[in-house]
Design an enzyme around this catalytic site. Structure first.
Site, PDB file in Angstrom:
ATOM      1  N   ARG A 258      65.021  11.097  39.302  1.00  0.00           N
ATOM      2  CA  ARG A 258      63.967   9.837  39.644  1.00  0.00           C
ATOM      3  C   ARG A 258      65.040   8.607  38.929  1.00  0.00           C
ATOM      4  NH1 ARG A 258      61.853  11.882  42.719  1.00  0.00           N
ATOM      5  NH2 ARG A 258      59.584  12.444  43.077  1.00  0.00           N
ATOM      6  N   ASP A 282      70.876   9.676  44.372  1.00  0.00           N
ATOM      7  CA  ASP A 282      70.040   9.725  45.281  1.00  0.00           C
ATOM      8  C   ASP A 282      68.647   9.063  45.202  1.00  0.00           C
ATOM      9  OD1 ASP A 282      69.288  10.837  48.016  1.00  0.00           O
ATOM     10  OD2 ASP A 282      67.781  12.082  46.925  1.00  0.00           O
ATOM     11  N   GLU A 287      63.609   1.401  43.689  1.00  0.00           N
ATOM     12  CA  GLU A 287      63.823   2.078  44.956  1.00  0.00           C
ATOM     13  C   GLU A 287      62.821   1.952  45.874  1.00  0.00           C
ATOM     14  OE1 GLU A 287      64.561   6.076  44.415  1.00  0.00           O
ATOM     15  OE2 GLU A 287      62.623   6.621  45.576  1.00  0.00           O
ATOM     16  N   HIS A 319      67.399   8.554  48.660  1.00  0.00           N
ATOM     17  CA  HIS A 319      66.435   9.448  48.602  1.00  0.00           C
ATOM     18  C   HIS A 319      66.125  10.512  49.756  1.00  0.00           C
ATOM     19  CE1 HIS A 319      62.924  10.146  45.408  1.00  0.00           C
ATOM     20  NE2 HIS A 319      63.188  11.036  46.253  1.00  0.00           N
TER      21      HIS A 319
HETATM   22  P1  NAI Z   1      60.300  21.671  37.408  1.00  0.00           P
HETATM   23  O1  NAI Z   1      59.016  21.166  36.938  1.00  0.00           O
HETATM   24  O2  NAI Z   1      60.479  22.899  38.243  1.00  0.00           O
HETATM   25  O3  NAI Z   1      61.511  21.354  36.464  1.00  0.00           O
HETATM   26  C1  NAI Z   1      61.780  20.196  35.496  1.00  0.00           C
HETATM   27  C2  NAI Z   1      62.379  20.906  34.196  1.00  0.00           C
HETATM   28  O4  NAI Z   1      62.667  19.660  33.403  1.00  0.00           O
HETATM   29  C3  NAI Z   1      61.227  21.753  33.298  1.00  0.00           C
HETATM   30  O5  NAI Z   1      62.025  22.771  32.968  1.00  0.00           O
HETATM   31  C4  NAI Z   1      61.194  20.789  32.243  1.00  0.00           C
HETATM   32  O6  NAI Z   1      60.793  21.434  30.969  1.00  0.00           O
HETATM   33  C5  NAI Z   1      62.409  19.930  32.088  1.00  0.00           C
HETATM   34  N1  NAI Z   1      62.160  18.855  31.204  1.00  0.00           N
HETATM   35  C6  NAI Z   1      61.010  17.944  31.119  1.00  0.00           C
HETATM   36  N2  NAI Z   1      61.390  17.023  30.319  1.00  0.00           N
HETATM   37  C7  NAI Z   1      62.750  16.806  29.861  1.00  0.00           C
HETATM   38  C8  NAI Z   1      63.729  16.133  29.183  1.00  0.00           C
HETATM   39  N3  NAI Z   1      63.044  14.976  28.662  1.00  0.00           N
HETATM   40  N4  NAI Z   1      64.892  16.654  29.079  1.00  0.00           N
HETATM   41  C9  NAI Z   1      65.373  17.795  29.920  1.00  0.00           C
HETATM   42  N5  NAI Z   1      64.648  18.596  30.523  1.00  0.00           N
HETATM   43  C10 NAI Z   1      63.195  18.284  30.514  1.00  0.00           C
HETATM   44  O7  NAI Z   1      61.080  20.385  38.379  1.00  0.00           O
HETATM   45  P2  NAI Z   1      61.944  20.592  39.445  1.00  0.00           P
HETATM   46  O8  NAI Z   1      60.952  21.074  40.775  1.00  0.00           O
HETATM   47  O9  NAI Z   1      63.043  21.033  39.152  1.00  0.00           O
HETATM   48  O10 NAI Z   1      62.196  18.959  40.015  1.00  0.00           O
HETATM   49  C11 NAI Z   1      62.872  17.941  39.083  1.00  0.00           C
HETATM   50  C12 NAI Z   1      62.893  16.718  39.500  1.00  0.00           C
HETATM   51  O11 NAI Z   1      63.549  16.483  40.580  1.00  0.00           O
HETATM   52  C13 NAI Z   1      61.451  16.179  39.795  1.00  0.00           C
HETATM   53  O12 NAI Z   1      60.606  15.712  38.650  1.00  0.00           O
HETATM   54  C14 NAI Z   1      61.624  15.181  40.666  1.00  0.00           C
HETATM   55  O13 NAI Z   1      61.537  13.889  39.953  1.00  0.00           O
HETATM   56  C15 NAI Z   1      63.039  15.392  41.433  1.00  0.00           C
HETATM   57  N6  NAI Z   1      63.026  15.705  42.771  1.00  0.00           N
HETATM   58  C16 NAI Z   1      63.890  14.862  43.762  1.00  0.00           C
HETATM   59  C17 NAI Z   1      63.734  14.937  44.882  1.00  0.00           C
HETATM   60  C18 NAI Z   1      64.765  14.199  45.818  1.00  0.00           C
HETATM   61  O14 NAI Z   1      64.485  14.209  47.091  1.00  0.00           O
HETATM   62  N7  NAI Z   1      65.751  13.609  45.437  1.00  0.00           N
HETATM   63  C19 NAI Z   1      62.949  16.004  45.742  1.00  0.00           C
HETATM   64  C20 NAI Z   1      62.174  16.775  44.774  1.00  0.00           C
HETATM   65  C21 NAI Z   1      62.123  16.648  43.374  1.00  0.00           C
END
Ligand code: NAI
Length: 346
Positions: A258, A282, A287, A319
């Site tokens: 994000r 991305d 955005e 994105h």
């Molecule tokens: P997830 O919920 O499986 O994993 C997120 C991880 O980040 C968790 O292990 C959590 O403990 C950790 N976390 C939380 N706060 C943190 C911090 N301050 N510092 C370090 N780690 C922290 O989520 P997932 O599925 O892996 O997605 C991650 C992010 O990717 C989403 O939140 C979304 O913003 C982004 N995303 C981007 C996409 C794109 O098209 N560019 C598509 C899908 C998701």
């Protein structure tokens, strides 16, 4: 949706008789996928789900148009703040279905207070976003985007195209959830050393061969830093002037999570001082004013974004990390299932 999930969705639907769903920020590719899926679900005769597709976003000024809809389906840049939710409540909307994983654009407390449920698609294909992350790393490193143009113009000079071998390099992964882990698997396959930071460490990550360290150690030792954590109060501008200071000279920074995770002003300073040697984005903090639309004939007013695009070592995509056929099909199936079954509620 498999056969039993489709039956479950149908059983649920018959309890509720009818659903009127409004989709916001929809593009033609989503329209086609959702329409096909809903048609199958409705069956040939008894149409019980009505879908209306709007191209415009859902926000406080458009929410009043939701009268008569039981559910709204929204995406990453729809602005579901308190005012939007109040307007949705007045319209009788009962459910907000996010067709994405992140939910930083929804005031979840306001929704709960309004009695509106919120669901999301927590996982559809982590590998899809992970592969795009790797595409940014490889393109920035080996400069294939520049080589493509040179060769087409008959210029076979290699000057300026030199990269570095990924094998043996140390890469820092911030956030080791589903996408972070998919990135780690690929990086380990390249022979990289992977350092991780996550407030909730996961044993699978260490079993794979990556190592948890403090955020400071990760920033100090990694030649590539890639962000895979959600945007929240703790992670807002996790990459700022202080964190950039700790990174090695010429570091590669990648953000496919994000935009709000990075402080753009600090990033620009880092690029100008050459502390940041490569930047792959991305996502971008503002955005919503740009991405997913054609602004090629407009004068873009966001000077920070425009400055970012002038650096030769910056690669920005709009994105598209999620944007594969497989991921879109999965998103459509899970979103519709969430609406019908109430699964994946926040
Ligand atoms: P997830 O919920 O499986 O994993 C997120 C991880 O980040 C968790 O292990 C959590 O403990 C950790 N976390 C939380 N706060 C943190 C911090 N301050 N510092 C370090 N780690 C922290 O989520 P997932 O599925 O892996 O997605 C991650 C992010 O990717 C989403 O939140 C979304 O913003 C982004 N995303 C981007 C996409 C794109 O098209 N560019 C598509 C899908 C998701």
């Amino acid at each position: 949706m498999n056969t039993s999930a489709r039956k479950k969705a149908h059983d649920n639907l018959s309890d509720q008789q009818h659903k009127n769903i409004a989709f916001f920020s929809t593009r033609s590719y989503e329209h086609a996928l959702f329409s096909e899926l809903l048609e199958t679900l409705n069956g040939a005769s008894d149409k019980t789900i009505n879908a209306t597709f709007f191209e415009h976003p859902l926000n406080a000024s458009t929410a009043a148009s939701c009268s008569g809809f039981s559910d709204v389906v929204v995406f990453v840049n729809d602005d579901i703040n308190r005012k939007t939710i109040e307007a949705l409540k007045l319209c009788g909307v009962k459910h907000i279905a996010l067709r994405c994983a992140g939910f930083n654009n929804v005031d979840v407390d306001a929704a709960a207070k309004a009695g509106i449920t919120v669901s999301r698609v927590p996982a559809y294909s982590p590998e899809t976003v992970a592969e795009h992350t790797i595409a940014l790393i490889l393109t920035l490193n080996r400069k294939t985007h520049k080589a493509y143009n040179r060769v087409r113009e008959g210029n076979f000079n290699l000057g300026g195209l030199m990269g570095f071998t990924l094998h043996g390099k140390t890469v820092g992964v911030i956030g080791t959830g589903k996408i972070g882990q998919a990135v780690i698997r690929i990086l380990l396959g390249f022979g990289c050393h992977v350092l991780c930071f996550d407030p909730h460490p996961n044993n699978d990550v260490t079993t794979m061969g990556a190592h948890y360290v403090t955020l400071n150690e990760l920033l100090e030792k990694s030649v590539i830093v890639t962000l895979h954590c959600p945007l929240n109060e703790q992670s807002h501008h996790i990459i700022n002037a202080k964190s950039i200071d700790k990174m090695p000279q010429g570091v590669m920074l990648i953000n496919t999570s994000r935009g709000g995770l990075v402080d753009d002003n600090a990033i620009i300073k880092g690029l100008k001082s050459k502390k940041i040697g490569y930047l792959g984005l991305d996502v971008y903090e503002r955005e919503s004013e740009l991405f997913f639309n054609d602004h090629s004939q407009d004068i873009i007013q966001d000077d920070i974004f425009q400055r970012l695009t002038t650096f030769p070592n910056v690669l920005i995509t709009g994105h598209q990390g999620f944007f594969t056929l497989e991921a879109l099909e999965e998103i459509a199936k899970i979103t519709v299932n969430n609406i019908m079954t109430g699964e994946n509620a926040l």
